[in-house]
Design an enzyme around this catalytic site. Structure first.
Site, mmCIF file in Angstrom:
data_model
loop_
_atom_site.group_PDB
_atom_site.id
_atom_site.type_symbol
_atom_site.label_atom_id
_atom_site.label_comp_id
_atom_site.label_asym_id
_atom_site.label_seq_id
_atom_site.Cartn_x
_atom_site.Cartn_y
_atom_site.Cartn_z
ATOM 1 N N LYS A 180 0.845 -1.193 0.000
ATOM 2 C CA LYS A 180 0.000 0.000 0.000
ATOM 3 C C LYS A 180 0.883 1.247 0.000
ATOM 4 C CE LYS A 180 -2.751 3.332 1.586
ATOM 5 N NZ LYS A 180 -2.304 4.640 1.108
ATOM 6 N N GLY A 233 6.055 6.206 8.308
ATOM 7 C CA GLY A 233 5.190 7.367 8.255
ATOM 8 C C GLY A 233 5.171 8.089 9.584
ATOM 9 N N GLU A 255 8.819 2.695 11.251
ATOM 10 C CA GLU A 255 9.809 3.768 11.132
ATOM 11 C C GLU A 255 9.020 5.056 11.086
ATOM 12 O OE1 GLU A 255 11.701 6.713 9.917
ATOM 13 O OE2 GLU A 255 11.968 5.719 7.986
ATOM 14 N N CYS A 289 12.346 12.284 7.293
ATOM 15 C CA CYS A 289 12.117 11.950 8.704
ATOM 16 C C CYS A 289 13.349 12.193 9.563
ATOM 17 C CB CYS A 289 11.652 10.503 8.836
ATOM 18 S SG CYS A 289 12.720 9.298 8.027
ATOM 19 N N GLU A 390 7.151 17.649 14.820
ATOM 20 C CA GLU A 390 7.701 17.446 13.484
ATOM 21 C C GLU A 390 6.889 18.242 12.464
ATOM 22 O OE1 GLU A 390 9.404 13.711 10.947
ATOM 23 O OE2 GLU A 390 7.382 13.481 11.746
#
Length: 497
Positions: A180, A233, A255, A289, A390
Site C-alpha cells: 500500500k 510514516g 519507522e 524523517c 515534526e
C-alpha cells in the site's frame, strides 16, 4: 531528459493481474511543481484489500516463493536491479513529477534502489544458520524462515526508495507482499510492481492495493491473515497501526517521525558545519524523517552561524525538479504546504523570531505549484511547538547552548530519537556527545548519508525495528530452534509397566 505529459491510468495488481477497482471513486494524482494532473488512481475497497491478502496467503502457503532456494530468489532480485537500471531515466522523471523533488535527489534514490536489491541478493546467499554445543546426545541449531504475508505501507517522501527498502529484504527472505503506497504518490509504486512482474516473480507473490490509508492500511493491520506489517510514516499513524495489529499479535516494524538535533560546537570547521546543516534541513524540502530540524549552536559562534546560515538559505534556488538549476523542489501536496505554513504562523504566535523565509513562493511561474521558502526561526525556547513537533518541511529552528551538558540536554529534549549530528574538531568530544544522543542514526562532521549495509533505526517514538543491513533482513524472518537427537531411543523417564 524528455518530459512526458500523458495522464496515466493506474490499476490494482492482484494475483498477477492488473485491474480497475469496483469502487467508482478515484484519486487524482497532481504534479506538485505545477498542479497538473499526472495520473488517475483507483481507491480499492476493503473487499479488494482482503482479496489481495487472501491471494498473498495462498501463494505463501503454496511455496512457489517461500520454498525456493535462496540462490533462486537472489537471481530474481538481481534481475529487478538490472531492470531498475535500464529504466533509470523514466523512473527519475516519474519520481520528480510524483513527489516534487529535484532531479539530483531522484537520481540518488533510483540508483540506491537498484543497489539495495543487489545488496539483499548477495546477503540472502550468505550463511545464516547457527549450531550450538549442547549436552550429548543432542545437536541444537537455529534456522531462519520467512514471516509469511507481509503488509508494506510506504510514505510519500521517498516513494520508490522507501518501497525498495521494504521489498528487497521481504522478497529475499521468501515472504509474500500486500503493498500500500501513499495515496499522493502512487506512480512510481506502480512502476516498481511492473518491474517485479517483468522480472518474472511468480504471480501472487506481490500484490498492489492503491487507495486510502484509513481503509486499506487499517484492513491490512487488522487482518489475521497478515503476519507482519512494515510501516513508514508519522508517529500518530504508527500508533494506530500498532493498535490494529494487536488483534493477532502480528509482527510490526515501524519507522516513524523525528525532530532531530544537529549540534554545532565552536571548534567545528565553520563552513563545513553551515553547509551540512543546510543539507540536513533543506534536502528534500525538509520532507525527510531524519532531517536536522533542530540546529543547536554553541553560544560563542551563534550569531555568526545564524548570519551565515540565513545568507546561504536565502540563496537556495527553489523550483521545479525538472528545471535546470533547481536546488530545492516542491512540497508534495497542497495539504502538506498548508500544514507547513500553519506551523510557521504558530511559531510567530509563540514568540519565535522569523529570521528568514516563511512564505509560499508564487513568483517566476511557481504560482501553480506548492513551493515554500527555506525558513529559519531563532529566539526559540524548548516548549515551543515548532521546536517540539515534526513540521516535515523546510523549517529550521536554531537554538543556543553554553556547554556539552546543555547541548546534550537540548538534543535529547524530544519524544523522538531517529537521528542526530555533532560537528566539532575534537574527536574525543565528538564521541562523548554522540554516545549520549538518544538516536539510532547519527553522524559526526557530516549529516545525512546512509548505506544499505547499515541499519536505519529509531529510538523512543521514532519507531520499532530496523530497516536495511542484516537487521532489515531479520525483520522479515522468524527464528526457529531445532533440536536433533543423535541417540534415538526411549528416554526412560517413566517406568515401563
Amino acid at each position: 531528459m524528455t518530459v512526458t505529459t500523458q495522464v496515466l491510468e493506474l490499476k490494482l495488481f492482484i494475483d498477477g493481474e492488473w485491474r480497475l477497482s469496483t469502487n467508482p471513486d478515484t484519486n487524482k494524482v497532481i504534479n506538485p511543481a505545477n498542479g497538473e494532473l499526472i495520473a488517475i488512481a483507483p481507491r480499492a475497497t476493503i473487499e479488494e484489500t482482503n482479496e489481495a491478502i487472501k491471494v498473498a496467503k495462498a501463494t505463501f502457503e503454496s511455496g512457489v516463493w517461500s520454498k525456493i532456494s535462496a540462490q533462486e530468489r537472489s537471481a530474481y532480485l538481481l534481475k529487478i536491479a538490472d531492470l531498475i537500471d535500464e529504466k533509470h531515466d523514466e523512473l527519475v522523471e516519474l519520481e520528480i513529477k510524483d513527489n516534487g523533488k529535484i532531479k539530483a535527489e531522484a537520481d540518488i534514490d533510483i540508483d540506491d534502489a537498484a543497489s539495495c536489491f543487489r545488496y539483499y541478493a548477495g546477503l540472502i546467499r550468505t550463511p545464516d544458520g547457527e549450531t550450538y554445543h549442547v549436552a550429548d546426545p543432542l545437536q541444537a541449531m537455529v534456522v531462519r524462515e520467512p514471516v509469511g504475508v507481509t503488509g508494506l505501507i510506504v510514505p510519500w517522501n521517498f516513494p520508490f526508495l522507501m518501497s525498495v527498502w521494504k521489498f528487497a529484504p521481504a522478497l529475499a527472505a521468501g515472504n509474500t507482499i500486500v503493498y500500500k503506497p501513499a495515496e499522493v504518490t502512487p506512480v512510481t509504486a506502480t512502476k516498481l510492481i511492473e518491474i517485479i512482474d517483468e522480472a518474472g516473480v511468480p504471480k501472487g507473490v506481490v500484490n498492489l492495493v492503491l487507495g486510502q490509508g484509513s481503509i486499506i492500511g487499517e484492513t491490512i493491520a487488522r487482518s489475521h491473515d497478515v503476519d507482519m506489517v512494515s510501516f513508514t510514516g508519522s508517529t500518530e499513524v504508527g500508533r494506530n497501526i500498532m493498535r490494529n495489529a494487536a488483534g493477532n499479535l502480528k509482527k510490526i516494524s515501524l519507522e516513524l517521525g523525528g525532530k532531530s538535533p544537529n549540534i554545532i560546537f565552536a571548534d567545528a570547521d565553520f563552513e563545513t558545519a553551515v553547509d551540512h546543516a543546510l543539507v540536513g534541513i533543506f534536502y528534500g524540502s525538509g520532507q525527510v524523517c531524519s532531517a536536522g530540524s533542530r540546529i543547536i549552536v554553541e553560544e560563542t559562534i551563534y550569531d555568526h552561524f545564524v548570519e551565515e546560515f540565513i545568507r546561504r538559505a536565502k540563496n537556495i534556488k527553489v523550483g521545479p525538479g525538472l528545471a535546470e538549476g533547481s536546488e530545492m523542489g516542491a512540497i508534495v501536496s497542497e495539504s502538506q504546504l498548508k500544514n507547513i505554513l500553519e506551523y510557521i504562523e504558530i511559531g510567530k504566535k509563540e514568540g519565535a523570531t522569523l529570521a528568514s523565509g516563511g512564505n509560499r513562493i508564487t513568483e517566476n511561474g511557481l504560482d501553480k505549484g506548492f513551493f515554500v521558502e527555506p525558513t529559519v526561526f531563532v529566539d526559540v525556547t524548548p516548549e515551543m511547538r515548532i521546536v517540539k513537533e515534526e513540521i516535515f518541511g523546510p523549517v529550521a529552528v536554531i537554538q543556543k547552548f553554553k556547554d556539552e551538558e546543555e547541548a546534550v540536554k537540548l538534543a535529547n529534549n524530544t519524544i523522538y530519537g531517529l537521528a542526530g549530528g555533532v560537528f566539532t574538531s575534537d574527536g574525543a568530544k565528538a564521541m562523548r556527545v554522540i554516545k549520549q544522543v538518544r538516536a539510532g542514526i547519527t553522524w559526526i562532521n557530516t549529516y545525512g548519508p546512509t548505506y544499505n549495509e547499515a541499519p536505519w533505526h529509531g529510538y523512543k517514538q521514532s519507531g520499532i525495528g530496523s530497516s536495511l543491513g542484516t537487521f532489515g533482513l531479520d525483520e522479515f524472518q522468524e527464528v526457529k530452534q531445532i533440536n536433533i537427537s543423535l541417540n534415538v531411543g526411549p528416554t526412560g523417564w517413566f517406568s515401563n509397566h
